[in-house]
Design a protein around this motif. Structure first.
Motif, PDB file in Angstrom:
ATOM      1  N   ASP A 128       0.826  -1.211   0.000  1.00  0.00           N
ATOM      2  CA  ASP A 128       0.000   0.000   0.000  1.00  0.00           C
ATOM      3  C   ASP A 128       0.859   1.259   0.000  1.00  0.00           C
ATOM      4  O   ASP A 128       0.543   2.236  -0.694  1.00  0.00           O
ATOM      5  CB  ASP A 128      -0.955   0.012   1.191  1.00  0.00           C
ATOM      6  N   MET A 129       1.928   1.246   0.765  1.00  0.00           N
ATOM      7  CA  MET A 129       2.801   2.421   0.838  1.00  0.00           C
ATOM      8  C   MET A 129       3.522   2.656  -0.485  1.00  0.00           C
ATOM      9  O   MET A 129       3.635   3.795  -0.945  1.00  0.00           O
ATOM     10  CB  MET A 129       3.791   2.267   1.991  1.00  0.00           C
ATOM     11  N   VAL A 130       4.008   1.600  -1.109  1.00  0.00           N
ATOM     12  CA  VAL A 130       4.703   1.733  -2.388  1.00  0.00           C
ATOM     13  C   VAL A 130       3.728   2.192  -3.468  1.00  0.00           C
ATOM     14  O   VAL A 130       4.018   3.110  -4.241  1.00  0.00           O
ATOM     15  CB  VAL A 130       5.409   0.411  -2.781  1.00  0.00           C
ATOM     16  N   TYR A 131       2.562   1.570  -3.510  1.00  0.00           N
ATOM     17  CA  TYR A 131       1.540   1.969  -4.485  1.00  0.00           C
ATOM     18  C   TYR A 131       1.155   3.436  -4.299  1.00  0.00           C
ATOM     19  O   TYR A 131       1.034   4.184  -5.277  1.00  0.00           O
ATOM     20  CB  TYR A 131       0.301   1.072  -4.354  1.00  0.00           C
ATOM     21  N   SER A 132       0.989   3.857  -3.065  1.00  0.00           N
ATOM     22  CA  SER A 132       0.614   5.238  -2.764  1.00  0.00           C
ATOM     23  C   SER A 132       1.650   6.226  -3.292  1.00  0.00           C
ATOM     24  O   SER A 132       1.302   7.244  -3.896  1.00  0.00           O
ATOM     25  CB  SER A 132       0.441   5.410  -1.256  1.00  0.00           C
ATOM     26  N   LEU A 133       2.913   5.923  -3.088  1.00  0.00           N
ATOM     27  CA  LEU A 133       3.980   6.789  -3.589  1.00  0.00           C
ATOM     28  C   LEU A 133       3.943   6.846  -5.119  1.00  0.00           C
ATOM     29  O   LEU A 133       3.987   7.937  -5.709  1.00  0.00           O
ATOM     30  CB  LEU A 133       5.346   6.301  -3.108  1.00  0.00           C
ATOM     31  N   CYS A 134       3.841   5.696  -5.754  1.00  0.00           N
ATOM     32  CA  CYS A 134       3.797   5.651  -7.224  1.00  0.00           C
ATOM     33  C   CYS A 134       2.575   6.387  -7.765  1.00  0.00           C
ATOM     34  O   CYS A 134       2.660   7.108  -8.766  1.00  0.00           O
ATOM     35  CB  CYS A 134       3.803   4.203  -7.713  1.00  0.00           C
ATOM     36  N   LEU A 135       1.448   6.241  -7.092  1.00  0.00           N
ATOM     37  CA  LEU A 135       0.219   6.903  -7.520  1.00  0.00           C
ATOM     38  C   LEU A 135       0.340   8.415  -7.396  1.00  0.00           C
ATOM     39  O   LEU A 135      -0.053   9.151  -8.296  1.00  0.00           O
ATOM     40  CB  LEU A 135      -0.972   6.399  -6.707  1.00  0.00           C
ATOM     41  N   LYS A 136       0.893   8.879  -6.291  1.00  0.00           N
ATOM     42  CA  LYS A 136       1.064  10.326  -6.112  1.00  0.00           C
ATOM     43  C   LYS A 136       1.990  10.895  -7.174  1.00  0.00           C
ATOM     44  O   LYS A 136       1.801  12.015  -7.632  1.00  0.00           O
ATOM     45  CB  LYS A 136       1.628  10.646  -4.723  1.00  0.00           C
ATOM     46  N   MET A 137       2.971  10.135  -7.582  1.00  0.00           N
ATOM     47  CA  MET A 137       3.927  10.631  -8.562  1.00  0.00           C
ATOM     48  C   MET A 137       3.381  10.570  -9.987  1.00  0.00           C
ATOM     49  O   MET A 137       3.665  11.440 -10.793  1.00  0.00           O
ATOM     50  CB  MET A 137       5.234   9.850  -8.466  1.00  0.00           C
ATOM     51  N   THR A 138       2.606   9.543 -10.315  1.00  0.00           N
ATOM     52  CA  THR A 138       2.141   9.366 -11.699  1.00  0.00           C
ATOM     53  C   THR A 138       0.733   9.888 -11.937  1.00  0.00           C
ATOM     54  O   THR A 138       0.377  10.170 -13.078  1.00  0.00           O
ATOM     55  CB  THR A 138       2.150   7.881 -12.099  1.00  0.00           C
ATOM     56  N   GLN A 139      -0.072   9.947 -10.889  1.00  0.00           N
ATOM     57  CA  GLN A 139      -1.476  10.340 -11.005  1.00  0.00           C
ATOM     58  C   GLN A 139      -2.261   9.370 -11.882  1.00  0.00           C
ATOM     59  O   GLN A 139      -3.269   9.733 -12.470  1.00  0.00           O
ATOM     60  CB  GLN A 139      -1.598  11.769 -11.543  1.00  0.00           C
ATOM     61  N   SER A 140      -1.793   8.122 -11.970  1.00  0.00           N
ATOM     62  CA  SER A 140      -2.464   7.108 -12.779  1.00  0.00           C
ATOM     63  C   SER A 140      -2.451   5.795 -12.013  1.00  0.00           C
ATOM     64  O   SER A 140      -1.386   5.256 -11.714  1.00  0.00           O
ATOM     65  CB  SER A 140      -1.730   6.932 -14.116  1.00  0.00           C
TER      66      SER A 140
END
Length: 187
Positions: free
Chosen positions: A30-42
């Motif tokens: 969840d933490m890794v996904y959250s970081l990637c999501l915040k950075m890519t917005q996708s």
């Protein structure tokens, strides 16, 4: 899970127990996904990048020396996997504002209800560069220390502090602009 339990799981993975890595994935996904999501917005890109980050972590776990927290090491992999993806694909994730959007009236932001604040903050995040979103996410949402963020991003501690300060200031200006537009549309 405490540091010793995580260390034991890492030792098992290093010894060849692939199933032990599943525990690490479950703990940090969840933490890794959250970081990637915040950075890519996708969400689609974030899922793929999170998965790529875990694959890279598994393949290079023998390089993890335990000098930092495992989460910091893993975040570093996710951060650079995402940055490289954005650069490779030349994905532009920011918009530009002119300097006139910064006003001194702070009362607008303080009057918004909590649910509206979240909506506007998420909307404002869309205007940040991926590295700015990452630093703010790591510091405010994931509660990493300045030292950990410096290690993850390979920036100096002072650069991290400056980036956080500038990004907060930029977010404030974006919020003012968004709220000004909202107020103008209501009047």
């Amino acid at each position: 899970m405490n540091k010793k339990e995580i260390s034991n799981i890492i030792s098992q993975v290093k010894s060849g127990d692939q199933n032990a890595f599943v525990q690490l994935v479950d703990l940090y996904k969840d933490m890794v996904y959250s970081l990637c999501l915040k950075m890519t917005q996708s969400s689609a890109d974030a899922e793929e990048l999170a998965q790529d980050s875990f694959v890279k972590a598994f393949q290079s776990i023998h390089k993890f020396k335990g000098e930092s927290k495992f989460s910091t090491w893993l975040y570093q992999i996710a951060y650079y996997t995402t940055i490289n993806f954005l650069r490779k694909n030349k994905i532009e994730t920011t918009y530009h504002f002119s300097e006139d959007w910064i006003e001194s009236d702070k009362s607008i932001i303080s009057d918004i209800q909590q649910s509206e604040r979240k909506r506007y903050i998420n909307q404002a995040f869309e205007y940040l560069k991926p590295d700015e979103r990452a630093v703010i996410t790591l510091f405010h949402l994931e509660e990493h220390s300045i030292e950990e963020i410096a290690e993850i991003t390979k920036l100096s501690k002072s650069n991290v502090k400056v980036k956080i300060h500038r990004t907060r200031k930029k977010l404030y200006g974006i919020m003012q602009s968004l709220l000004k537009n909202e107020v103008n549309s209501l009047v």
